[in-house]
Write a protein that holds these residues in place. Sequence first.
Motif, PDB file in Angstrom:
ATOM      1  N   LEU A  34      10.792  -9.853  33.970  1.00 48.04           N
ATOM      2  CA  LEU A  34      11.522  -9.258  35.099  1.00 48.04           C
ATOM      3  C   LEU A  34      12.966  -8.892  34.779  1.00 48.04           C
ATOM      4  O   LEU A  34      13.648  -8.293  35.622  1.00 48.04           O
ATOM      5  CB  LEU A  34      11.502 -10.252  36.274  1.00 48.04           C
ATOM      6  N   HIS A  35      13.434  -9.210  33.576  1.00 49.72           N
ATOM      7  CA  HIS A  35      14.886  -9.156  33.349  1.00 49.72           C
ATOM      8  C   HIS A  35      15.490  -7.754  33.498  1.00 49.72           C
ATOM      9  O   HIS A  35      16.643  -7.612  33.873  1.00 49.72           O
ATOM     10  CB  HIS A  35      15.255  -9.784  31.998  1.00 49.72           C
ATOM     11  N   ASP A  36      14.701  -6.722  33.213  1.00 55.26           N
ATOM     12  CA  ASP A  36      15.266  -5.357  33.270  1.00 55.26           C
ATOM     13  C   ASP A  36      14.662  -4.499  34.376  1.00 55.26           C
ATOM     14  O   ASP A  36      14.751  -3.269  34.307  1.00 55.26           O
ATOM     15  CB  ASP A  36      15.046  -4.650  31.913  1.00 55.26           C
ATOM     16  N   ILE A  37      14.061  -5.109  35.387  1.00 51.72           N
ATOM     17  CA  ILE A  37      13.357  -4.281  36.388  1.00 51.72           C
ATOM     18  C   ILE A  37      14.298  -3.352  37.151  1.00 51.72           C
ATOM     19  O   ILE A  37      13.874  -2.301  37.625  1.00 51.72           O
ATOM     20  CB  ILE A  37      12.518  -5.112  37.395  1.00 51.72           C
ATOM     21  N   LEU A  71      25.796  -4.124  35.808  1.00 47.46           N
ATOM     22  CA  LEU A  71      25.315  -4.733  37.060  1.00 47.46           C
ATOM     23  C   LEU A  71      23.808  -4.930  37.053  1.00 47.46           C
ATOM     24  O   LEU A  71      23.256  -5.648  37.893  1.00 47.46           O
ATOM     25  CB  LEU A  71      25.659  -3.812  38.243  1.00 47.46           C
ATOM     26  N   HIS A  72      23.104  -4.286  36.104  1.00 43.32           N
ATOM     27  CA  HIS A  72      21.636  -4.319  36.154  1.00 43.32           C
ATOM     28  C   HIS A  72      21.100  -5.746  36.039  1.00 43.32           C
ATOM     29  O   HIS A  72      20.025  -6.047  36.543  1.00 43.32           O
ATOM     30  CB  HIS A  72      21.018  -3.410  35.079  1.00 43.32           C
ATOM     31  N   GLN A  73      21.853  -6.640  35.376  1.00 38.11           N
ATOM     32  CA  GLN A  73      21.360  -8.016  35.262  1.00 38.11           C
ATOM     33  C   GLN A  73      21.283  -8.676  36.646  1.00 38.11           C
ATOM     34  O   GLN A  73      20.290  -9.325  36.991  1.00 38.11           O
ATOM     35  CB  GLN A  73      22.201  -8.838  34.287  1.00 38.11           C
ATOM     36  N   CYS A  99      21.906 -13.252  34.253  1.00 41.16           N
ATOM     37  CA  CYS A  99      22.998 -13.278  33.264  1.00 41.16           C
ATOM     38  C   CYS A  99      22.482 -12.908  31.871  1.00 41.16           C
ATOM     39  O   CYS A  99      23.108 -13.251  30.880  1.00 41.16           O
ATOM     40  CB  CYS A  99      23.706 -14.642  33.245  1.00 41.16           C
ATOM     41  N   HIS A 100      21.360 -12.172  31.823  1.00 35.91           N
ATOM     42  CA  HIS A 100      20.737 -11.959  30.504  1.00 35.91           C
ATOM     43  C   HIS A 100      21.545 -11.061  29.575  1.00 35.91           C
ATOM     44  O   HIS A 100      21.343 -11.082  28.370  1.00 35.91           O
ATOM     45  CB  HIS A 100      19.303 -11.425  30.660  1.00 35.91           C
ATOM     46  N   THR A 101      22.470 -10.289  30.114  1.00 32.19           N
ATOM     47  CA  THR A 101      23.275  -9.400  29.264  1.00 32.19           C
ATOM     48  C   THR A 101      24.552 -10.081  28.789  1.00 32.19           C
ATOM     49  O   THR A 101      24.947  -9.940  27.638  1.00 32.19           O
ATOM     50  CB  THR A 101      23.645  -8.113  30.035  1.00 32.19           C
ATOM     51  N   THR A 102      25.185 -10.811  29.681  1.00 34.78           N
ATOM     52  CA  THR A 102      26.516 -11.351  29.389  1.00 34.78           C
ATOM     53  C   THR A 102      26.523 -12.853  29.125  1.00 34.78           C
ATOM     54  O   THR A 102      27.487 -13.375  28.609  1.00 34.78           O
ATOM     55  CB  THR A 102      27.437 -11.117  30.601  1.00 34.78           C
ATOM     56  N   ALA A 108      16.477 -13.726  23.499  1.00 34.72           N
ATOM     57  CA  ALA A 108      15.227 -12.966  23.357  1.00 34.72           C
ATOM     58  C   ALA A 108      15.485 -11.474  23.574  1.00 34.72           C
ATOM     59  O   ALA A 108      14.927 -10.624  22.872  1.00 34.72           O
ATOM     60  CB  ALA A 108      14.184 -13.474  24.355  1.00 34.72           C
ATOM     61  N   ASP A 109      16.349 -11.175  24.524  1.00 34.14           N
ATOM     62  CA  ASP A 109      16.688  -9.770  24.804  1.00 34.14           C
ATOM     63  C   ASP A 109      17.388  -9.140  23.596  1.00 34.14           C
ATOM     64  O   ASP A 109      17.153  -7.981  23.272  1.00 34.14           O
ATOM     65  CB  ASP A 109      17.585  -9.731  26.046  1.00 34.14           C
ATOM     66  N   LYS A 110      18.248  -9.903  22.943  1.00 35.07           N
ATOM     67  CA  LYS A 110      18.978  -9.352  21.779  1.00 35.07           C
ATOM     68  C   LYS A 110      18.051  -9.226  20.565  1.00 35.07           C
ATOM     69  O   LYS A 110      18.117  -8.259  19.824  1.00 35.07           O
ATOM     70  CB  LYS A 110      20.174 -10.246  21.403  1.00 35.07           C
TER      71      LYS A 110
HETATM   72 FE   LIG Z   1      19.039  -5.794  30.300  1.00 36.14          FE
END
Ligand SMILES: [Fe+2]
Length: 217
Positions: A65-68, A99-101, A125-128, A143-145
């Motif tokens: 769901l992290h980037d929905i 803001l997408h996170q 907070c998956h981006t920052t 995992a995202d990186k």
């Molecule tokens: Fe993302």
Amino acid sequence: MHYLFEQLTKGIRFTGDVPTDVRALFLKWGLSHTSEHCMRVSKEASQLARRFSINVGEALAAGLLHDISNIVPRSEMVALAEALKLDVLPEERDFPAILHQRLSAEMARDIFQIDNRSILSAIGCHTTLKKGALSLDKVVFLADKIQWDQPSTAPLRDAIRIALDKSLDTAVLCYLNYLWERRSDLAVIHPWMREAREELLTIEKDKYSGVIQLCNT
Ligand SMILES: [Fe+2]
Ligand SMILES: [Fe+2]
């Protein structure tokens, strides 16, 4: 469901199976690339969760769901956040994509009925990352990186994997330092990222300085 989310999901028949429904949402908006990325992040997060003895199911869900919120045009992210009564930071106003996170967390809660606070936190907070991050936050962040599908990030992926052999925090600090060294090139320095790095540096600096250098090459 918020009426703006009803509009975004119009025509989708939700099955209750999160992977199926995430795919349907991305398909509706023509984002098969992001859909595949979310599947890979989910798998990577679940593997890291198993390795670091945290809840695998929560990692799977957060990864999916992290980037929905990428279905929302960047130009509309600030307006959507305000409609949802989020307190938009100046850095987020300057660079709305970040803001997408937080928007993804809102969508996970309202559209996918996720009420697990750990999952929502990790998505949000998956981006920052953020100060006081828990292990699940760190796992989804990494995992995202690792699954970031730009060829230019391949060396960094290797460095993160080596740092993970030391610890989760070492790998997180490795990546945050990489960003910090390149801060003049970043569109914005989000305060959560700065605070997360400062907090970890206080705790981990002496212990992990050798490994952290990996990400600065
Ligand atoms: Fe993302
Ligand atoms: Fe992502």
